[in-house]
Write a protein that holds these residues in place. Structure first.
Motif, PDB file in Angstrom:
ATOM      1  N   LEU A 212       0.959  -0.903   0.752  1.00 19.99           N
ATOM      2  CA  LEU A 212      -0.375  -0.058   0.207  1.00 19.99           C
ATOM      3  C   LEU A 212       0.805   1.187  -0.305  1.00 19.99           C
ATOM      4  N   LEU A 213       2.439   1.210   0.173  1.00 19.55           N
ATOM      5  CA  LEU A 213       2.881   2.190   0.466  1.00 19.55           C
ATOM      6  C   LEU A 213       4.100   1.874  -0.470  1.00 19.55           C
ATOM      7  N   PRO A 214       4.869   2.460  -1.260  1.00 14.84           N
ATOM      8  CA  PRO A 214       6.141   2.070  -2.195  1.00 14.84           C
ATOM      9  C   PRO A 214       6.493   1.983  -0.696  1.00 14.84           C
ATOM     10  N   SER A 215       7.959   0.926  -1.624  1.00 13.17           N
ATOM     11  CA  SER A 215       9.125   0.762  -1.172  1.00 13.17           C
ATOM     12  C   SER A 215      10.260   0.598  -1.879  1.00 13.17           C
ATOM     13  N   GLY A 216      11.903   1.292  -1.286  1.00 14.33           N
ATOM     14  CA  GLY A 216      12.672   1.997  -2.515  1.00 14.33           C
ATOM     15  C   GLY A 216      13.989   1.870  -0.751  1.00 14.33           C
ATOM     16  N   GLY A 217      15.131   2.561  -2.259  1.00 12.26           N
ATOM     17  CA  GLY A 217      15.789   2.832  -0.714  1.00 12.26           C
ATOM     18  C   GLY A 217      16.236   3.949   0.375  1.00 12.26           C
ATOM     19  N   ARG A 218      16.741   4.003   0.700  1.00 10.64           N
ATOM     20  CA  ARG A 218      16.677   5.381   1.675  1.00 10.64           C
ATOM     21  C   ARG A 218      18.153   6.543   1.964  1.00 10.64           C
ATOM     22  N   GLY A 219      17.155   7.564   2.411  1.00 11.22           N
ATOM     23  CA  GLY A 219      17.871   8.732   1.947  1.00 11.22           C
ATOM     24  C   GLY A 219      16.932   9.395   0.683  1.00 11.22           C
ATOM     25  N   ARG A 220      18.182  10.031   0.589  1.00 11.09           N
ATOM     26  CA  ARG A 220      17.586  10.310  -0.884  1.00 11.09           C
ATOM     27  C   ARG A 220      17.227  10.104  -2.122  1.00 11.09           C
ATOM     28  N   GLY A 221      17.391   8.552  -1.698  1.00 14.21           N
ATOM     29  CA  GLY A 221      16.967   7.669  -3.225  1.00 14.21           C
ATOM     30  C   GLY A 221      15.516   6.808  -2.666  1.00 14.21           C
ATOM     31  N   GLY A 222      14.949   6.943  -1.285  1.00 13.46           N
ATOM     32  CA  GLY A 222      14.068   6.748  -0.479  1.00 13.46           C
ATOM     33  C   GLY A 222      12.383   6.571  -1.416  1.00 13.46           C
ATOM     34  N   ALA A 223      11.706   5.745  -1.485  1.00  7.27           N
ATOM     35  CA  ALA A 223      10.817   5.528  -2.117  1.00  7.27           C
ATOM     36  C   ALA A 223      10.360   7.174  -2.483  1.00  7.27           C
ATOM     37  N   GLU A 224       8.850   7.528  -3.026  1.00  3.08           N
ATOM     38  CA  GLU A 224       8.749   8.434  -2.757  1.00  3.08           C
ATOM     39  C   GLU A 224       7.528   8.465  -2.927  1.00  3.08           C
ATOM     40  N   VAL A 225       6.491   9.737  -2.576  1.00  2.00           N
ATOM     41  CA  VAL A 225       4.887   9.369  -1.992  1.00  2.00           C
ATOM     42  C   VAL A 225       4.344  10.563  -3.015  1.00  2.00           C
ATOM     43  N   ASN A 226       3.312   9.741  -3.502  1.00  2.00           N
ATOM     44  CA  ASN A 226       2.441  11.023  -3.880  1.00  2.00           C
ATOM     45  C   ASN A 226       0.814  10.795  -3.415  1.00  2.00           C
ATOM     46  N   ALA A 227      -0.212  11.447  -3.411  1.00  2.00           N
ATOM     47  CA  ALA A 227      -0.811  12.221  -2.703  1.00  2.00           C
ATOM     48  C   ALA A 227      -2.419  10.504  -1.808  1.00  2.00           C
ATOM     49  N   ARG A 228      -1.938  10.019  -3.164  1.00  2.00           N
ATOM     50  CA  ARG A 228      -2.967   8.531  -2.651  1.00  2.00           C
ATOM     51  C   ARG A 228      -2.548   8.177  -1.677  1.00  2.00           C
ATOM     52  N   HIS A 229      -0.648   7.783  -1.619  1.00  2.00           N
ATOM     53  CA  HIS A 229      -0.190   7.601  -0.814  1.00  2.00           C
ATOM     54  C   HIS A 229      -0.666   8.161   0.657  1.00  2.00           C
ATOM     55  N   CYS A 230      -0.155   8.953   0.903  1.00  2.00           N
ATOM     56  CA  CYS A 230      -0.707  10.279   1.825  1.00  2.00           C
ATOM     57  C   CYS A 230      -1.597   9.922   1.896  1.00  2.00           C
ATOM     58  N   ALA A 231      -2.790   9.922   1.127  1.00  2.00           N
ATOM     59  CA  ALA A 231      -4.488   9.209   1.922  1.00  2.00           C
ATOM     60  C   ALA A 231      -4.213   8.373   2.190  1.00  2.00           C
ATOM     61  N   ARG A 232      -3.512   7.145   1.760  1.00  2.00           N
ATOM     62  CA  ARG A 232      -3.578   5.683   2.303  1.00  2.00           C
ATOM     63  C   ARG A 232      -2.537   6.135   3.925  1.00  2.00           C
ATOM     64  N   TYR A 233      -1.703   5.957   4.096  1.00  3.57           N
ATOM     65  CA  TYR A 233      -1.057   6.398   5.087  1.00  3.57           C
ATOM     66  C   TYR A 233      -2.210   7.515   5.955  1.00  3.57           C
ATOM     67  N   LEU A 234      -2.233   8.558   6.018  1.00  2.27           N
ATOM     68  CA  LEU A 234      -3.586   9.176   7.135  1.00  2.27           C
ATOM     69  C   LEU A 234      -4.953   7.955   7.561  1.00  2.27           C
ATOM     70  N   VAL A 235      -5.783   7.268   6.574  1.00  2.00           N
ATOM     71  CA  VAL A 235      -6.438   6.574   7.095  1.00  2.00           C
ATOM     72  C   VAL A 235      -6.595   5.302   7.057  1.00  2.00           C
ATOM     73  N   ALA A 236      -5.510   4.928   7.374  1.00  2.09           N
ATOM     74  CA  ALA A 236      -5.456   3.346   8.192  1.00  2.09           C
ATOM     75  C   ALA A 236      -4.415   4.035   9.265  1.00  2.09           C
ATOM     76  N   TRP A 237      -3.846   5.500   9.202  1.00  2.00           N
ATOM     77  CA  TRP A 237      -3.207   5.873  10.949  1.00  2.00           C
ATOM     78  C   TRP A 237      -4.380   6.127  11.799  1.00  2.00           C
ATOM     79  N   MET A 238      -5.365   6.746  10.939  1.00  2.00           N
ATOM     80  CA  MET A 238      -7.066   6.797  11.554  1.00  2.00           C
ATOM     81  C   MET A 238      -7.598   5.478  12.069  1.00  2.00           C
ATOM     82  N   ALA A 239      -7.641   4.602  11.217  1.00  4.18           N
ATOM     83  CA  ALA A 239      -8.719   3.586  11.341  1.00  4.18           C
ATOM     84  C   ALA A 239      -8.425   2.401  12.149  1.00  4.18           C
ATOM     85  N   ALA A 240      -6.933   2.399  12.691  1.00  5.79           N
ATOM     86  CA  ALA A 240      -6.360   0.952  12.742  1.00  5.79           C
ATOM     87  C   ALA A 240      -6.007   1.661  14.639  1.00  5.79           C
ATOM     88  N   GLU A 241      -6.334   0.920  15.127  1.00  5.91           N
ATOM     89  CA  GLU A 241      -5.349   1.264  16.934  1.00  5.91           C
ATOM     90  C   GLU A 241      -4.559   0.936  17.160  1.00  5.91           C
TER      91      GLU A 241
END
Length: 97
Positions: A34-63
């Motif tokens: 549900l989120l991209p994976s990739g390197g670390r630091g400057r080569g880390g996986a980039e997120v877009n608005a959809r990824h941010c929304a997924r993170y937010l929903v998952a954070w708010m919906a799961a204890e």
């Protein structure tokens, strides 16, 4: 573009939560595809608005962090039917939305 790490840090700062908790949630979401994976630091996986929304929903919906992917999937499964109903009420056919 921001990375997953940037997203976790921003969310922790904005909500006053611990970054460690956010990292665990992000890991579970990455493992579930549900989120991209990739390197670390400057080569880390980039997120877009959809990824941010997924993170937010998952954070708010799961204890618990381990439940974040399933919580997101539950909410995600609701959205298409609500959107479809709304679009049909507005007069769009199923090919235009």
């Amino acid at each position: 573009m921001p990375t997953v790490s940037d997203l976790v840090e921003f969310f922790a700062e904005a909500t006053g939560t611990r970054p460690e908790e956010g990292k665990v949630r992000a890991r579970h979401l990455r493992e579930a595809g549900l989120l991209p994976s990739g390197g670390r630091g400057r080569g880390g996986a980039e997120v877009n608005a959809r990824h941010c929304a997924r993170y937010l929903v998952a954070w708010m919906a799961a204890e618990r962090a381990i439940n974040a992917p399933e919580a997101f999937r539950v909410y995600d499964s609701i959205y298409p039917s609500v959107l479809e109903k709304h679009c049909l009420e507005l007069g769009y056919d199923d090919q235009t939305y």
